[in-house]
Design an enzyme around this catalytic site. Structure first.
Site, PDB file in Angstrom:
ATOM      1  N   ASP A 100       4.633  -5.283   7.854  1.00  0.00           N
ATOM      2  CA  ASP A 100       3.719  -4.508   6.505  1.00  0.00           C
ATOM      3  C   ASP A 100       3.678  -3.308   5.531  1.00  0.00           C
ATOM      4  O   ASP A 100       4.016  -2.542   7.818  1.00  0.00           O
ATOM      5  CB  ASP A 100       2.025  -5.142   6.522  1.00  0.00           C
ATOM      6  N   ILE A 101       4.438  -2.489   5.445  1.00  0.00           N
ATOM      7  CA  ILE A 101       4.827  -1.732   5.383  1.00  0.00           C
ATOM      8  C   ILE A 101       3.231  -0.908   5.642  1.00  0.00           C
ATOM      9  O   ILE A 101       3.799   1.013   6.387  1.00  0.00           O
ATOM     10  CB  ILE A 101       5.318  -1.292   3.641  1.00  0.00           C
ATOM     11  N   ASN A 112      -5.426 -12.895   1.396  1.00  0.00           N
ATOM     12  CA  ASN A 112      -6.752 -12.143   0.052  1.00  0.00           C
ATOM     13  C   ASN A 112      -5.941 -12.794  -0.676  1.00  0.00           C
ATOM     14  O   ASN A 112      -5.093 -12.788  -1.335  1.00  0.00           O
ATOM     15  CB  ASN A 112      -6.417 -11.058   0.065  1.00  0.00           C
ATOM     16  N   GLN A 146      -6.361  -8.988  -3.061  1.00  0.00           N
ATOM     17  CA  GLN A 146      -4.873  -9.494  -2.978  1.00  0.00           C
ATOM     18  C   GLN A 146      -4.035  -8.141  -4.044  1.00  0.00           C
ATOM     19  O   GLN A 146      -4.830  -7.719  -5.131  1.00  0.00           O
ATOM     20  CB  GLN A 146      -5.000 -10.269  -4.005  1.00  0.00           C
ATOM     21  N   HIS A 204       0.040 -14.658   0.785  1.00  0.00           N
ATOM     22  CA  HIS A 204       0.859 -13.588   2.205  1.00  0.00           C
ATOM     23  C   HIS A 204      -0.428 -13.889   3.400  1.00  0.00           C
ATOM     24  O   HIS A 204      -1.574 -13.870   2.695  1.00  0.00           O
ATOM     25  CB  HIS A 204       1.317 -12.526   2.037  1.00  0.00           C
ATOM     26  N   HIS A 230      -1.759 -12.225   6.641  1.00  0.00           N
ATOM     27  CA  HIS A 230      -2.391 -10.722   7.202  1.00  0.00           C
ATOM     28  C   HIS A 230      -2.138 -11.153   8.802  1.00  0.00           C
ATOM     29  O   HIS A 230      -3.184 -12.148   8.892  1.00  0.00           O
ATOM     30  CB  HIS A 230      -2.604  -9.865   6.637  1.00  0.00           C
TER      31      HIS A 230
HETATM   32  P1  5GP Z   1      -2.994  -7.549   0.001  1.00  0.00           P
HETATM   33  O1  5GP Z   1      -3.662  -6.099  -0.733  1.00  0.00           O
HETATM   34  O2  5GP Z   1      -2.270  -8.139  -1.607  1.00  0.00           O
HETATM   35  O3  5GP Z   1      -3.181  -8.677   0.787  1.00  0.00           O
HETATM   36  O4  5GP Z   1      -2.015  -7.110   0.696  1.00  0.00           O
HETATM   37  C1  5GP Z   1      -0.629  -6.733   0.204  1.00  0.00           C
HETATM   38  C2  5GP Z   1       0.105  -6.160   1.682  1.00  0.00           C
HETATM   39  O5  5GP Z   1       1.270  -5.644   0.786  1.00  0.00           O
HETATM   40  C3  5GP Z   1      -0.288  -4.594   1.532  1.00  0.00           C
HETATM   41  O6  5GP Z   1      -0.668  -4.197   2.694  1.00  0.00           O
HETATM   42  C4  5GP Z   1       0.638  -3.641   1.070  1.00  0.00           C
HETATM   43  O7  5GP Z   1       1.082  -3.079   2.458  1.00  0.00           O
HETATM   44  C5  5GP Z   1       2.250  -4.853   1.834  1.00  0.00           C
HETATM   45  N1  5GP Z   1       3.329  -4.070   0.980  1.00  0.00           N
HETATM   46  C6  5GP Z   1       3.356  -3.707  -0.148  1.00  0.00           C
HETATM   47  N2  5GP Z   1       4.660  -3.322  -0.811  1.00  0.00           N
HETATM   48  C7  5GP Z   1       5.439  -3.931   0.038  1.00  0.00           C
HETATM   49  C8  5GP Z   1       6.914  -3.609   0.194  1.00  0.00           C
HETATM   50  O8  5GP Z   1       7.679  -3.045  -0.366  1.00  0.00           O
HETATM   51  N3  5GP Z   1       6.758  -3.855   1.692  1.00  0.00           N
HETATM   52  C9  5GP Z   1       6.386  -4.368   2.447  1.00  0.00           C
HETATM   53  N4  5GP Z   1       6.839  -4.711   3.795  1.00  0.00           N
HETATM   54  N5  5GP Z   1       4.944  -4.363   2.416  1.00  0.00           N
HETATM   55  C10 5GP Z   1       4.765  -3.835   1.599  1.00  0.00           C
END
Ligand code: 5GP
Ligand code: ZN
Length: 145
Positions: A35-36, A92, A99, A105, A107
Site C-alpha cells: 500500500d502506497i 472496507n 473504502q 482489496h 489490507h
Molecule cells: P481503502 O480506503 O479503499 O480501503 O484503501 C485504499 C488503499 O489504496 C489506501 O490505503 C491507499 O493508500 C491505497 N492506494 C491508493 N492508490 C494507490 C496506488 O496508486 N498505489 C498503491 N500501492 N496503493 C494505493
C-alpha cells in the site's frame, strides 16, 4: 480465472502493469503489493485480478480463489520482519466504511506495538440491548439468505 478490467480503475491499471507497484506476490488469481500509504511498515494490499467493486460482488469461486491465498501472504508479511508482533486484516466496503478505491482489496496491516500508527475502536454497546433487540437483528439478517 476470467479477468475483467475497468479501464478507469487504479488497481486494474496496477494489475495490468500500467501503473508501477511494489509487488510482493502474484499468481493468476491475485496480486499483492505494498500500500502506497504504508500505514505501518509492510502494509500490503491483496486484490483479485478481476474488477469487483466490493465484497458483495464476489461469487463463491472468486472468494475461494482470493481468500484462500490470504494466510499464505499473511505468513510472508509476518515472517518478513521480526519486529512484527501482530497483523490486522481489513476489507472496507462502502465510503462510510473508509473504502476509497472501488476495486475490492484486503489490507494486511502489520502491528508493532499497541500505539503504532494503526488503530481500531470496538465500542461495547451490549448494555443497550435486550433479548428482543438481539433477536430482531438476528432475524433481519437470517431472512436474507
Ligand atoms: P481503502 O480506503 O479503499 O480501503 O484503501 C485504499 C488503499 O489504496 C489506501 O490505503 C491507499 O493508500 C491505497 N492506494 C491508493 N492508490 C494507490 C496506488 O496508486 N498505489 C498503491 N500501492 N496503493 C494505493
Ligand atoms: Zn479494478
Amino acid at each position: 480465472m476470467i479477468h475483467n478490467y475497468d479501464d478507469d480503475c487504479i488497481f486494474c491499471k496496477i494489475i495490468k502493469g500500467e501503473i508501477p507497484s511494489y509487488t510482493v506476490y502474484e499468481d493468476d488469481d491475485v496480486k499483492a503489493f505494498l500500500d502506497i500509504s504504508q500505514g505501518t511498515p509492510g502494509h500490503t494490499l491483496v486484490v483479485p485480478k478481476t474488477h469487483v467493486p466490493d465484497i458483495y460482488a464476489y461469487d463463491a469461486d472468486l472468494a475461494a480463489a482470493v481468500f484462500s491465498k490470504i494466510p499464505m501472504i499473511a505468513r510472508a508479511v509476518k515472517n518478513s520482519n521480526p519486529e512484527i508482533k501482530g497483523l490486522n486484516i481489513l476489507n472496507n466496503n462502502g465510503k462510510v466504511a473508509y473504502q476509497s478505491v472501488f476495486h475490492s482489496h484486503i489490507h494486511l496491516i502489520p502491528r508493532y506495538t499497541d500505539h503504532d500508527d494503526f488503530g481500531m475502536r470496538f465500542k461495547d454497546n451490549s448494555s443497550k440491548y435486550d433479548e428482543k433487540a438481539y433477536t430482531d437483528i438476528q432475524n433481519a439478517i437470517k431472512s436474507q439468505f
